[in-house]
Scaffold this motif. Structure first.
Motif, PDB file in Angstrom:
ATOM      1  N   ILE A  21      67.971  14.883  32.414  1.00 23.84           N
ATOM      2  CA  ILE A  21      69.428  14.708  32.260  1.00 23.84           C
ATOM      3  C   ILE A  21      69.724  14.167  30.858  1.00 23.84           C
ATOM      4  N   PHE A  63      73.961  16.363  38.122  1.00 17.42           N
ATOM      5  CA  PHE A  63      74.026  14.991  37.622  1.00 17.42           C
ATOM      6  C   PHE A  63      74.298  14.938  36.122  1.00 17.42           C
ATOM      7  N   VAL A  66      78.033  15.275  35.907  1.00 14.83           N
ATOM      8  CA  VAL A  66      78.701  14.096  36.480  1.00 14.83           C
ATOM      9  C   VAL A  66      78.593  12.916  35.501  1.00 14.83           C
ATOM     10  N   ILE A  67      77.416  12.740  34.913  1.00 18.55           N
ATOM     11  CA  ILE A  67      77.228  11.605  33.991  1.00 18.55           C
ATOM     12  C   ILE A  67      78.012  11.816  32.699  1.00 18.55           C
ATOM     13  N   ILE A  68      78.003  13.045  32.185  1.00 19.34           N
ATOM     14  CA  ILE A  68      78.833  13.317  30.990  1.00 19.34           C
ATOM     15  C   ILE A  68      80.298  13.031  31.322  1.00 19.34           C
ATOM     16  N   GLY A  69      80.709  13.442  32.513  1.00 15.06           N
ATOM     17  CA  GLY A  69      82.081  13.193  32.937  1.00 15.06           C
ATOM     18  C   GLY A  69      82.373  11.711  33.072  1.00 15.06           C
ATOM     19  N   LEU A  70      81.372  10.960  33.493  1.00 17.77           N
ATOM     20  CA  LEU A  70      81.552   9.526  33.744  1.00 17.77           C
ATOM     21  C   LEU A  70      81.631   8.720  32.454  1.00 17.77           C
ATOM     22  N   ILE A  71      80.937   9.163  31.411  1.00 18.01           N
ATOM     23  CA  ILE A  71      80.897   8.315  30.207  1.00 18.01           C
ATOM     24  C   ILE A  71      81.507   8.954  28.960  1.00 18.01           C
ATOM     25  N   PHE A  72      81.590  10.280  28.892  1.00 15.36           N
ATOM     26  CA  PHE A  72      82.110  10.893  27.657  1.00 15.36           C
ATOM     27  C   PHE A  72      83.387  11.702  27.883  1.00 15.36           C
TER      28      PHE A  72
END
Lengths: 198, 254
Positions: A21, A63, A66-72
């Motif tokens: 990821i 994931f 989702v993580i890119i969406g969560l932080i960037f």
């Protein structure tokens, strides 16, 4: 099926997915340096798919977005199903032995781009109205203005902008797994499907 | 891609709310955005940005909102209003035409994305990823799931630094990152292979450490300091979940 469940629940595969990821996210850093017209955001997903199978690949894709969406960039989460399909299809192709030779890998990259197009087009049209505010919108506008329907304009643009990226990502993974020392690949059950004829 | 985390620390009531309540609220806004008419979408987007200001994260949220939504909004209005052929195209000036139905559709799509973007930005700017993970653990989500959300966040800085170090080292050894596209493609391999190889070595080491710690000995993880939760928030989450289910049923059946 037993191979799928076995690798999916392995802690080693979980650790691999986590670093893959991160590779997906930082891969763009090299792209910025080299100014290549590709995304390089699926190398980790394809690597996991080849080493650990379609379910692990699909999880890596979901994931990542989702993580890119969560932080960037929150909008990236809308494309999580696309990333899922990349991992899933790459894993199924690897299982079928389509990462053994360079030409099989090129074809696999094209198939991955075609599969993601099928999922990305409805998302782009239904949620985003066919455009996303990126440079690719010029191609959608061009195809529409020369008489293509919205669906075909978006489909041509998505496939065209992804095919080089996915072929290149697949080739990089193919080149890598052929050269990896056994101590790094031990325990990844799916690798045998891609190395048998290497 | 924006290159820094969106979260802004603070003490507002939204910062203090349980992340599961906030995420349920976010999903409710996303589902509702498919039912609201265009004017309501833009009005609710503005209200959410104002809530961001009231919570002390307005500057960050509005800046990113403009940066992310402006290119999209412009593209969707130009594309649907003036480029995509429609039966009601009207001439404006010379070759330039516009479509009223196209502009209405652009307003709907643009408003929907505006609302989803504003609410997502408000959520991520008031929710620390670590707090979200503690909330998931406290809710007894599987440890593998929490690990897959937490571990990349913790590794991101480390791998960004590693990628930079590999780039510097390879260029010191004579790797050129300029020239023809073919040369740059060859350079890409020289940069990526060391990163991927080190990532695989890293994964192997981490799996040994996790196994030694008994990472998956239990089906869930316990949390020493779970995020605060109240009866009202639990009631709110269930109410929103029921509301979302009703909205979804309405969209499917209408």
């Amino acid at each position: 099926m037993s191979a799928i469940t076995k690798t999916y629940f392995d802690t080693k595969v979980l650790a691999l997915i986590a670093v893959a990821i991160v590779i997906n996210i930082v891969g763009g850093q090299f792209n910025d340096l080299l100014r290549l017209p590709i995304f390089l955001d699926s190398i980790g997903t394809i690597l996991v798919a080849v080493l650990a199978g379609p379910i692990a690949g699909a999880i890596t894709g979901i994931f990542t977005n989702v993580i890119i969406g969560l932080i960037f960039a929150p909008v990236a989460a809308a494309f999580a199903p696309v990333a899922l399909v990349i991992g899933l299809v790459a894993g199924l192709l690897a299982r079928a032995g389509w990462f053994r030779t360079i030409w099989q890998t090129v074809i696999s990259g094209v198939v991955i781009a075609a599969a993601l197009t099928v999922v990305a087009v409805p998302i782009r049209i239904y949620i985003f109205g066919g455009v996303t505010g990126s440079g690719a919108d010029f191609f959608v506008a061009y195809f529409s203005s020369v008489g293509q329907t919205l669906v075909s304009s978006v489909a041509f643009t998505v496939f065209g902008s992804n095919v080089a990226d996915k072929v290149l990502s697949a080739l990089l993974v193919w080149g890598l797994v052929r050269q990896l020392p056994e101590r790094l690949t031990a325990g990844y059950d799916y690798l045998k499907f891609s190395k048998a004829a290497a | 891609m924006l290159n820094s985390s969106i979260y802004c620390p603070g003490e507002s009531s939204l910062h203090r709310a349980n992340p599961l309540t906030k995420s349920t609220g976010l999903f409710t806004v996303v589902v509702t955005s498919f039912l609201l008419p265009p004017p309501a979408l833009w009005v609710v987007s503005a209200i959410i940005l104002l809530i961001g200001l009231a919570c002390g994260v307005g500057g960050s949220v509005i800046w990113r909102y403009v940066l992310l939504s402006l290119p999209f909004t412009l593209a969707v209005f130009v594309f649907h209003g003036a480029i995509l052929p429609r039966s009601d195209m009207q001439p404006v000036l010379g070759w330039l035409h516009y479509s009223l139905t196209g502009l209405e559709h652009a307003s709907l799509v643009g408003g929907r994305i505006s609302l989803i973007l504003a609410s997502s930005l408000l959520f991520v700017s008031t929710t620390a990823p670590a707090t979200l993970l503690r909330a998931l653990d406290a809710a007894r989500w599987p440890p593998g799931l929490s690990f897959l959300l937490a571990s990349p966040l913790l590794l991101l800085d480390q791998f960004t630094g590693r990628a930079r170090a590999i780039s510097d080292a390879q260029q010191t050894r004579g790797l050129s990152v300029d020239g023809s596209p073919w040369r740059r493609l060859q350079a890409l391999r020289m940069l990526l292979v060391p990163l991927l190889t080190s990532a695989l070595a890293d994964a192997q080491e981490r799996s040994h450490v996790l196994t030694a710690r008994g990472f998956r000995a239990l089906p869930y993880r316990t949390v020493i300091d779970p995020p605060a939760d109240t009866r009202f928030q639990r009631f709110l989450r269930w109410s929103l979940a029921v509301f979302m289910a009703m909205e979804t049923a309405f969209m499917v059946l209408r």
